[in-house]
Design a protein around this motif. Sequence first.
Motif, PDB file in Angstrom:
ATOM      1  N   UNK A   8       0.546  -1.343   0.320  1.00 14.57           N
ATOM      2  CA  UNK A   8       0.173  -0.050   0.008  1.00 14.57           C
ATOM      3  C   UNK A   8       0.973   0.891  -0.102  1.00 14.57           C
ATOM      4  N   UNK A   9       1.732   1.298   1.269  1.00 14.57           N
ATOM      5  CA  UNK A   9       2.877   2.720   0.736  1.00 14.57           C
ATOM      6  C   UNK A   9       3.390   2.447   0.120  1.00 14.57           C
ATOM      7  N   UNK A  10       4.046   1.421  -0.941  1.00 10.63           N
ATOM      8  CA  UNK A  10       4.782   2.210  -2.682  1.00 10.63           C
ATOM      9  C   UNK A  10       3.364   2.351  -3.433  1.00 10.63           C
ATOM     10  N   UNK A  11       2.006   1.919  -3.573  1.00 11.39           N
ATOM     11  CA  UNK A  11       1.078   2.735  -4.605  1.00 11.39           C
ATOM     12  C   UNK A  11       0.982   4.211  -3.702  1.00 11.39           C
ATOM     13  N   UNK A  12       0.819   4.540  -2.415  1.00 10.22           N
ATOM     14  CA  UNK A  12       0.776   5.714  -2.784  1.00 10.22           C
ATOM     15  C   UNK A  12       2.477   6.260  -2.952  1.00 10.22           C
ATOM     16  N   UNK A  13       3.073   5.767  -2.956  1.00  6.50           N
ATOM     17  CA  UNK A  13       5.044   6.638  -3.173  1.00  6.50           C
ATOM     18  C   UNK A  13       4.528   7.034  -4.723  1.00  6.50           C
ATOM     19  N   UNK A  14       4.072   5.908  -5.360  1.00  7.28           N
ATOM     20  CA  UNK A  14       4.088   5.616  -6.894  1.00  7.28           C
ATOM     21  C   UNK A  14       2.973   7.209  -7.056  1.00  7.28           C
ATOM     22  N   UNK A  15       1.572   6.696  -6.742  1.00  2.00           N
ATOM     23  CA  UNK A  15       0.721   7.775  -7.161  1.00  2.00           C
ATOM     24  C   UNK A  15       1.234   9.649  -6.508  1.00  2.00           C
ATOM     25  N   UNK A  16       2.091   9.725  -5.471  1.00  2.00           N
ATOM     26  CA  UNK A  16       2.413  10.843  -5.123  1.00  2.00           C
ATOM     27  C   UNK A  16       2.952  11.489  -6.474  1.00  2.00           C
ATOM     28  N   UNK A  18       4.154  10.568  -9.701  1.00  2.00           N
ATOM     29  CA  UNK A  18       3.236  10.198 -10.893  1.00  2.00           C
ATOM     30  C   UNK A  18       2.434  11.964 -10.246  1.00  2.00           C
ATOM     31  N   UNK A  19       1.686  12.550  -9.483  1.00  2.00           N
ATOM     32  CA  UNK A  19       0.660  13.757  -9.564  1.00  2.00           C
ATOM     33  C   UNK A  19       1.503  15.039  -9.442  1.00  2.00           C
ATOM     34  N   UNK A  20       3.043  14.988  -8.685  1.00  2.00           N
ATOM     35  CA  UNK A  20       3.473  15.730  -7.801  1.00  2.00           C
ATOM     36  C   UNK A  20       5.300  16.460  -9.119  1.00  2.00           C
ATOM     37  N   UNK A  21       5.353  14.976  -9.479  1.00  2.00           N
ATOM     38  CA  UNK A  21       6.370  15.156 -10.647  1.00  2.00           C
ATOM     39  C   UNK A  21       7.801  15.153  -9.501  1.00  2.00           C
ATOM     40  N   UNK A  22       8.741  13.962  -9.801  1.00  2.00           N
ATOM     41  CA  UNK A  22      10.327  14.132  -9.119  1.00  2.00           C
ATOM     42  C   UNK A  22      10.625  15.867  -9.270  1.00  2.00           C
ATOM     43  N   UNK A  23      10.628  16.592  -9.579  1.00  2.00           N
ATOM     44  CA  UNK A  23      11.054  17.781  -9.942  1.00  2.00           C
ATOM     45  C   UNK A  23      10.033  18.995  -8.294  1.00  2.00           C
ATOM     46  N   UNK A  24       8.790  19.065  -7.927  1.00  2.00           N
ATOM     47  CA  UNK A  24       8.442  19.805  -7.395  1.00  2.00           C
ATOM     48  C   UNK A  24       8.614  18.795  -5.552  1.00  2.00           C
TER      49      UNK A  24
END
Length: 91
Positions: A8-16, A18-24
């Motif tokens: 579940x934590x891995x899914x949350x991290x992937x979604x975050x 994807x939403x915010x991007x690695x630059x933000x």
Amino acid sequence: MGSLSPVHWAIVIVVVLLLFGSRKLPDMARGLGQSMRILKAESRAMAEDATRPDEAARPSDTPSGTSTRSGGATRPAEAQENPSSEERHAS
């Protein structure tokens, strides 16, 4: 059902990501850290004020509206309450 598994934590991290991007994300973390530092400093100041209530009644050595800093320099009290961006980054 109450706790999250590592999947579940891995899914949350992937979604975050994807939403915010690695630059933000670093900017968001930096802003959160600065906010936490400000909150910590303000709560310490409030605790110090609460422990020294008689200091407000005592006359100060400095003229009204100014405060002394290390080195004897004076500046307006408003400037002390709102530090410049350089002073915030230095701490």
